[in-house]
Write an enzyme that holds these catalytic residues in place. Structure first.
Site: not given
Length: 288
Positions: A80-81, A127-128, A145, A148, A150-151, A240
């Site tokens: 997806k990147d 999108r989300r 941003r 994972v 970190t979020r 994006c």
């Protein structure tokens, strides 16, 4: 055979690269694989949305330069990147079997997400954000941003009421609801993932001994979906800066593709595998 493989430095990226190495070694146990860790522009700039400084290519350009210059042989990417166009002379050599393509709405354990409550959701994805606000009109999506962990740390610290992450990344890192979260998996037929979400893509030069080896780990159904979803993305001219999702799945000899862009609503086509490319073109045409 010695193989230099480029990987981003995050734990998830290294897990994905080691998954690829394990698959390569099944076909060539004597392969000597060396991981070259690289910090991309996208990894270094975390205080701005991707659309402010280059889009998806910020995770890929450095790898492509290193392959073309002979410093590494392969690069392992999250599908997806990838931008829709790769550098001249490079191709996607293989896509191993797709992992869970769904998005996951994550809240702290014992703090359920209340549809009618004003909640703050962390996500850096247009999108989300668009799809979430369609489901939960009272939420506020805030840019987020970082990797994972970190979020999830920001969620644990109550900077957000919820975050949205890809199921594939959570699975590969071994993170589950037992780690102090509540996971709500979002149906990919109604909450459309990013094109190629859950797919690992291996980039390199074609027509080399290393390419011939890597091609052996390709999972054909995954590759068909990968190319189909990226074809739709390319035909839409999407990047994006736009809210766009594309998802496909194979059932026997048929493929179903669903997509949306902006406020188009979800469009879906089903056809035979032999007509997959034509179906991608038809779907993109209906969306434009």
């Amino acid at each position: 055979m010695k193989i230099k493989i480029g990987s981003r430095k995050s734990h998830l990226a290294l897990v994905q690269t080691n998954l690829v190495i394990n698959e390569i070694k099944k076909h060539c146990p004597s392969a000597e694989c060396e991981i070259i860790e690289i910090s991309t522009k996208g990894d270094k700039i975390l205080d701005k949305p991707l659309l402010d400084f280059g889009g998806k290519g910020v995770f890929v350009t450095e790898f492509e330069d290193l392959i073309l210059n002979g410093n590494i042989d392969l690069a392992v990417h999250s599908g997806k990147d990838l931008p829709t166009t790769l550098s001249t002379g490079l191709t996607i050599l293989a896509t191993p079997m797709r992992a869970d393509c769904r998005d996951v709405l994550i809240t702290r354990a014992n703090e359920p997400f209340e549809e009618n409550k004003l909640c703050t959701v962390g996500t850096g994805s247009l999108r989300r954000s668009q799809q979430l606000q369609g489901m939960y009109p009272n939420i506020k999506c805030v840019p987020l941003r970082g990797n994972v962990p970190t979020r999830l740390k920001k969620l644990a610290n109550k900077e957000f009421d919820a975050v949205v992450l890809a199921a594939a990344g959570l699975d590969r890192l071994g993170i589950t609801a037992n780690d102090g979260y509540t996971f709500t998996y979002l149906d990919p037929n109604t909450f459309i993932p990013a094109a190629a979400q859950g797919i690992i893509a291996i980039e390199g030069k074609s027509d080399t001994p290393i390419a011939s080896l890597v091609e052996k780990i390709n999972h054909v159904p995954t590759n068909i979906c990968f190319n189909c979803e990226r074809d739709v993305l390319s035909l839409l001219g999407a990047d994006c800066h736009q809210s766009v999702g594309v998802y496909s799945y194979i059932d026997n000899e048929n493929i179903t593709i669903s997509a949306f862009i902006g406020n188009s609503g979800i469009k879906t086509v089903t056809t035979t595998l032999a007509e997959a490319k034509t179906a991608a073109s038809k779907l993109a045409g209906e969306l434009l």
